[in-house]
Design an enzyme around this catalytic site. Structure first.
Site, short mmCIF file in Angstrom:
data_model
loop_
_atom_site.label_atom_id
_atom_site.label_comp_id
_atom_site.label_asym_id
_atom_site.label_seq_id
_atom_site.Cartn_x
_atom_site.Cartn_y
_atom_site.Cartn_z
N CYS A 3 6.19 -1.56 -8.21
CA CYS A 3 5.38 -1.64 -6.98
C CYS A 3 5.37 -3.08 -6.50
O CYS A 3 5.00 -4.00 -7.24
CB CYS A 3 3.96 -1.15 -7.26
SG CYS A 3 2.81 -1.48 -5.90
N CYS A 6 1.91 -4.75 -6.67
CA CYS A 6 1.53 -5.05 -8.06
C CYS A 6 2.29 -6.29 -8.53
O CYS A 6 1.73 -7.14 -9.24
CB CYS A 6 1.80 -3.86 -8.97
SG CYS A 6 0.55 -2.54 -8.83
N ASP A 29 0.57 -11.59 5.62
CA ASP A 29 1.73 -10.70 5.76
C ASP A 29 2.98 -11.52 6.05
O ASP A 29 2.96 -12.46 6.85
CB ASP A 29 1.47 -9.70 6.90
CG ASP A 29 2.40 -8.50 6.82
OD1 ASP A 29 1.91 -7.39 6.56
OD2 ASP A 29 3.63 -8.68 7.02
N HIS A 45 -3.99 -0.49 -8.95
CA HIS A 45 -3.07 0.23 -8.07
C HIS A 45 -3.64 1.57 -7.62
O HIS A 45 -4.05 2.39 -8.43
CB HIS A 45 -1.73 0.47 -8.77
CG HIS A 45 -0.76 1.23 -7.90
ND1 HIS A 45 0.22 0.61 -7.15
CD2 HIS A 45 -0.66 2.55 -7.62
CE1 HIS A 45 0.88 1.51 -6.47
NE2 HIS A 45 0.38 2.70 -6.74
N ASN A 85 -2.21 2.11 7.06
CA ASN A 85 -1.20 3.13 7.35
C ASN A 85 -1.06 4.05 6.14
O ASN A 85 -1.10 3.58 5.00
CB ASN A 85 0.14 2.48 7.67
CG ASN A 85 0.06 1.58 8.89
OD1 ASN A 85 -0.61 1.89 9.86
ND2 ASN A 85 0.73 0.43 8.84
N GLY A 91 3.34 5.43 8.89
CA GLY A 91 4.10 4.19 8.87
C GLY A 91 3.85 3.33 7.65
O GLY A 91 4.03 2.11 7.70
N HIS A 96 1.02 1.03 -1.97
CA HIS A 96 -0.10 0.44 -2.73
C HIS A 96 -1.16 0.21 -1.66
O HIS A 96 -0.88 -0.49 -0.67
CB HIS A 96 0.34 -0.86 -3.40
CG HIS A 96 -0.73 -1.58 -4.18
ND1 HIS A 96 -0.57 -1.95 -5.51
CD2 HIS A 96 -1.97 -2.01 -3.82
CE1 HIS A 96 -1.66 -2.59 -5.93
NE2 HIS A 96 -2.53 -2.64 -4.91
N HIS A 98 -3.48 -0.83 1.05
CA HIS A 98 -3.69 -2.15 1.65
C HIS A 98 -4.29 -2.00 3.03
O HIS A 98 -4.00 -1.04 3.74
CB HIS A 98 -2.38 -2.95 1.73
CG HIS A 98 -1.25 -2.24 2.41
ND1 HIS A 98 -0.50 -1.27 1.80
CD2 HIS A 98 -0.74 -2.37 3.66
CE1 HIS A 98 0.43 -0.84 2.64
NE2 HIS A 98 0.30 -1.48 3.78
N HIS A 100 -4.57 -3.94 6.59
CA HIS A 100 -4.10 -5.01 7.46
C HIS A 100 -5.30 -5.55 8.21
O HIS A 100 -6.11 -4.78 8.74
CB HIS A 100 -3.12 -4.46 8.51
CG HIS A 100 -1.86 -3.87 7.96
ND1 HIS A 100 -0.67 -4.55 7.96
CD2 HIS A 100 -1.60 -2.65 7.43
CE1 HIS A 100 0.27 -3.78 7.45
NE2 HIS A 100 -0.25 -2.61 7.12
P1 5GP Z 1 2.74 -0.96 5.70
O1 5GP Z 1 3.98 -0.89 6.52
O2 5GP Z 1 2.92 -0.28 4.36
O3 5GP Z 1 1.49 -0.52 6.39
O4 5GP Z 1 2.48 -2.49 5.42
C1 5GP Z 1 3.22 -3.22 4.48
C2 5GP Z 1 3.19 -4.65 4.94
O5 5GP Z 1 3.62 -5.46 3.86
C3 5GP Z 1 4.11 -4.95 6.11
O6 5GP Z 1 3.34 -5.44 7.20
C4 5GP Z 1 5.09 -5.99 5.57
O7 5GP Z 1 5.42 -6.99 6.50
C5 5GP Z 1 4.33 -6.54 4.38
N1 5GP Z 1 5.21 -7.01 3.32
C6 5GP Z 1 6.30 -6.37 2.81
N2 5GP Z 1 6.84 -7.10 1.82
C7 5GP Z 1 6.08 -8.22 1.70
C8 5GP Z 1 6.16 -9.36 0.85
O8 5GP Z 1 7.02 -9.50 -0.02
N3 5GP Z 1 5.20 -10.32 1.02
C9 5GP Z 1 4.22 -10.21 1.97
N4 5GP Z 1 3.35 -11.20 2.05
N5 5GP Z 1 4.12 -9.14 2.78
C10 5GP Z 1 5.04 -8.16 2.65
ZN ZN Z 2 0.83 -1.35 -6.90
#
Ligand code: 5GP
Ligand code: ZN
Length: 112
Positions: A3, A6, A29, A45, A85, A91, A96, A98, A100
């Site tokens: 993950c 994680c 991000d 997690h 999301n 999306g 994991h 999170h 935003h």
């Molecule tokens: P999701 O698309 O699952 O709602 O959000 C995942 C977020 O994680 C995305 O906005 C993406 O830019 C961010 N993200 C993906 N990989 C990394 C990373 O390695 N470091 C950081 N800081 N953010 C990440």
């Molecule tokens: Zn995780």
């Protein structure tokens, strides 16, 4: 378990941290979708918001109790948006839980 978030919690992948305690981590991000964009994640997690139950919901209120001060610290002086999301249609790209937190300017209203 493999993950990404994680691995960030464990420090195996570097991140720009905003806040950390024993329960949560807030970090910026890597691909910001707003002038200021950080993520808040539980250290334990959970796959996503679809996995929140009566038994584990406490971490969600804990995260939301921390967001106002974190948003202020990050420089969001005039409001912000909190988004989570869920699964493919929502999306979600990292499985994991999170949240935003987006701000730093007037955000567009976006559905989809
Ligand atoms: P999701 O698309 O699952 O709602 O959000 C995942 C977020 O994680 C995305 O906005 C993406 O830019 C961010 N993200 C993906 N990989 C990394 C990373 O390695 N470091 C950081 N800081 N953010 C990440
Ligand atoms: Zn995780």
């Amino acid at each position: 378990m493999d993950c990404l978030f994680c691995s960030i919690i464990e420090g195996k992948i570097p991140s720009k941290k905003l806040y950390e305690d024993d329960k949560i981590l807030a970090f910026y991000d890597i691909q910001p979708q707003a002038p200021i964009h950080f993520l808040v994640i539980p250290k334990e997690h959970l796959d996503g918001a679809d996995c929140i139950t009566q038994a584990n919901a406490e971490i969600v209120s804990y995260i939301f109790s921390k967001i106002p001060a974190l948003a202020k610290e990050a420089g969001m002086t005039n409001g912000y948006r909190v988004v989570t999301n869920v699964l493919e249609d929502g999306g979600q790209s990292v499985r994991h839980l999170h949240f935003h937190v987006l701000g730093g300017g007037k955000l567009n209203v976006v559905f989809g």
